[in-house]
Motif scaffolding. Structure first.
Motif, PDB file in Angstrom:
ATOM      1  N   ASP A 174      38.981  79.155  49.271  1.00  0.00           N
ATOM      2  CA  ASP A 174      39.309  78.854  50.665  1.00  0.00           C
ATOM      3  C   ASP A 174      40.312  77.705  50.759  1.00  0.00           C
ATOM      4  N   ILE A 175      40.156  76.715  49.902  1.00  0.00           N
ATOM      5  CA  ILE A 175      41.081  75.575  49.906  1.00  0.00           C
ATOM      6  C   ILE A 175      42.483  76.032  49.533  1.00  0.00           C
ATOM      7  N   ARG A 176      42.589  76.826  48.487  1.00  0.00           N
ATOM      8  CA  ARG A 176      43.914  77.293  48.052  1.00  0.00           C
ATOM      9  C   ARG A 176      44.564  78.174  49.122  1.00  0.00           C
ATOM     10  N   MET A 177      43.789  79.074  49.701  1.00  0.00           N
ATOM     11  CA  MET A 177      44.350  79.951  50.727  1.00  0.00           C
ATOM     12  C   MET A 177      44.735  79.158  51.972  1.00  0.00           C
ATOM     13  N   ALA A 178      43.965  78.126  52.304  1.00  0.00           N
ATOM     14  CA  ALA A 178      44.294  77.290  53.459  1.00  0.00           C
ATOM     15  C   ALA A 178      45.596  76.539  53.222  1.00  0.00           C
ATOM     16  N   ILE A 179      45.796  76.059  52.010  1.00  0.00           N
ATOM     17  CA  ILE A 179      47.037  75.352  51.669  1.00  0.00           C
ATOM     18  C   ILE A 179      48.225  76.296  51.764  1.00  0.00           C
ATOM     19  N   LEU A 180      48.088  77.484  51.204  1.00  0.00           N
ATOM     20  CA  LEU A 180      49.193  78.442  51.180  1.00  0.00           C
ATOM     21  C   LEU A 180      49.538  78.976  52.564  1.00  0.00           C
ATOM     22  N   SER A 181      48.569  78.987  53.466  1.00  0.00           N
ATOM     23  CA  SER A 181      48.807  79.544  54.801  1.00  0.00           C
ATOM     24  C   SER A 181      48.987  78.459  55.865  1.00  0.00           C
ATOM     25  N   ASP A 182      49.176  77.206  55.427  1.00  0.00           N
ATOM     26  CA  ASP A 182      49.370  76.088  56.365  1.00  0.00           C
ATOM     27  C   ASP A 182      48.205  75.959  57.338  1.00  0.00           C
ATOM     28  N   ASP A 183      47.009  76.239  56.847  1.00  0.00           N
ATOM     29  CA  ASP A 183      45.814  76.220  57.696  1.00  0.00           C
ATOM     30  C   ASP A 183      45.149  74.835  57.634  1.00  0.00           C
ATOM     31  N   ALA A 184      45.769  73.862  58.319  1.00  0.00           N
ATOM     32  CA  ALA A 184      45.258  72.495  58.312  1.00  0.00           C
ATOM     33  C   ALA A 184      43.892  72.410  58.998  1.00  0.00           C
ATOM     34  N   LYS A 185      43.661  73.279  59.967  1.00  0.00           N
ATOM     35  CA  LYS A 185      42.398  73.255  60.707  1.00  0.00           C
ATOM     36  C   LYS A 185      41.213  73.486  59.777  1.00  0.00           C
ATOM     37  N   THR A 186      41.361  74.423  58.843  1.00  0.00           N
ATOM     38  CA  THR A 186      40.272  74.703  57.904  1.00  0.00           C
ATOM     39  C   THR A 186      40.014  73.516  56.995  1.00  0.00           C
ATOM     40  N   ILE A 187      41.066  72.911  56.455  1.00  0.00           N
ATOM     41  CA  ILE A 187      40.906  71.764  55.562  1.00  0.00           C
ATOM     42  C   ILE A 187      40.300  70.578  56.303  1.00  0.00           C
ATOM     43  N   ALA A 188      40.659  70.418  57.568  1.00  0.00           N
ATOM     44  CA  ALA A 188      40.151  69.300  58.363  1.00  0.00           C
ATOM     45  C   ALA A 188      38.665  69.447  58.684  1.00  0.00           C
ATOM     46  N   MET A 189      38.062  70.569  58.309  1.00  0.00           N
ATOM     47  CA  MET A 189      36.626  70.750  58.499  1.00  0.00           C
ATOM     48  C   MET A 189      35.830  69.829  57.577  1.00  0.00           C
ATOM     49  N   ALA A 190      36.464  69.360  56.499  1.00  0.00           N
ATOM     50  CA  ALA A 190      35.779  68.482  55.555  1.00  0.00           C
ATOM     51  C   ALA A 190      35.531  67.114  56.181  1.00  0.00           C
ATOM     52  N   PRO A 191      34.357  66.532  55.959  1.00  0.00           N
ATOM     53  CA  PRO A 191      34.042  65.214  56.519  1.00  0.00           C
ATOM     54  C   PRO A 191      35.055  64.151  56.082  1.00  0.00           C
ATOM     55  N   GLY A 192      35.556  63.390  57.039  1.00  0.00           N
ATOM     56  CA  GLY A 192      36.477  62.315  56.720  1.00  0.00           C
ATOM     57  C   GLY A 192      37.919  62.728  56.553  1.00  0.00           C
ATOM     58  N   ILE A 193      38.210  64.019  56.697  1.00  0.00           N
ATOM     59  CA  ILE A 193      39.574  64.518  56.556  1.00  0.00           C
ATOM     60  C   ILE A 193      40.095  64.920  57.939  1.00  0.00           C
ATOM     61  N   GLY A 194      41.023  64.148  58.471  1.00  0.00           N
ATOM     62  CA  GLY A 194      41.570  64.439  59.779  1.00  0.00           C
ATOM     63  C   GLY A 194      42.735  65.402  59.716  1.00  0.00           C
ATOM     64  N   PRO A 195      43.222  65.854  60.861  1.00  0.00           N
ATOM     65  CA  PRO A 195      44.344  66.800  60.917  1.00  0.00           C
ATOM     66  C   PRO A 195      45.604  66.289  60.210  1.00  0.00           C
ATOM     67  N   LYS A 196      45.927  65.008  60.392  1.00  0.00           N
ATOM     68  CA  LYS A 196      47.132  64.457  59.759  1.00  0.00           C
ATOM     69  C   LYS A 196      47.022  64.476  58.241  1.00  0.00           C
TER      70      LYS A 196
END
Length: 206
Positions: free
Chosen positions: A97-119
């Motif tokens: 999921d992390i790799r696919m989120a990176i490749l698809s510019d899916d910042a929203k998915t990565i920002a689901m992690a605690p302490g990781i904001g949109p920026k």
């Protein structure tokens, strides 16, 4: 330096495990997903490790596969995401999921992690996108999904083309590759599965 540790699991904490390796108790920091996958205390385990050295100390981080370990090493190269942030991301999302989120510019998915904001999520994508190969990441995700779906049925992984077509169709409909892959992999595979049937069942998971 320490590629992996193999021994008996002697303790499990909130963020770490202790493995007895030939009489030496090693505390290994692990993401939540690894903790959930650990067997009971006293069982034999094998954990792939990354030895992190910093000014105020040394820490050992552990993962269940070499791929997870390598992804963690990539994550912590991003400025602003240290080992703590890397563990948070890998505890909230699977490696695929992390790799696919990176490749698809899916910042929203990565920002689901605690302490990781949109920026921070957008910065991570910007710095790592060129370091991850789309074709290999997709194939690895497909292969893993097929292994999970086919294992109980005793089938071989022969549905890659069908799964890839279904993921492509969902992406064309506007879904992110991350969500598309997750939805497709949630569908139990059968011998008579077709692209149309898989796509229909996958849409129910979106």
């Amino acid at each position: 330096m320490i590629y992996y540790v193999e021994g008996k699991l002697t303790a499990k904490g909130e963020k770490s495990v202790v493995v007895d390796h030939q009489g030496l108790g090693l505390e290994i920091l692990v993401p939540g997903s690894v903790l959930e996958s650990m067997p009971g205390v006293g069982c034999d385990v094998k954990i792939y490790t990354f030895f992190h050295v910093k000014e105020d100390g040394m820490q050992l981080f552990g993962f269940l596969s070499v791929r997870d370990k390598e992804l963690f090493q990539q994550l912590i190269t991003v400025n602003g995401i240290g080992p703590k942030g890397g563990l948070a991301i890998m505890g909230a999302l699977s490696s695929d999921d992390i790799r696919m989120a990176i490749l698809s510019d899916d910042a929203k998915t990565i920002a689901m992690a605690p302490g990781i904001g949109p920026k921070t999520a957008k910065k991570l994508i910007l710095e790592l996108k060129d370091k991850i190969d789309m074709e290999s990441a997709l194939q690895e995700a497909l292969d893993q999904g097929e292994q999970e779906n086919f294992r109980d049925a005793g089938m071989t992984a022969g549905h890659s083309a069908i799964v890839a077509d279904a993921v492509g169709a969902l992406t064309a409909l506007g879904y992110s590759p991350t969500d598309a892959m997750r939805a497709v992999r949630a569908v139990p595979m059968t011998e008579d599965m077709t692209v149309e049937k898989l796509l229909k069942l996958s849409l129910r998971n979106m």
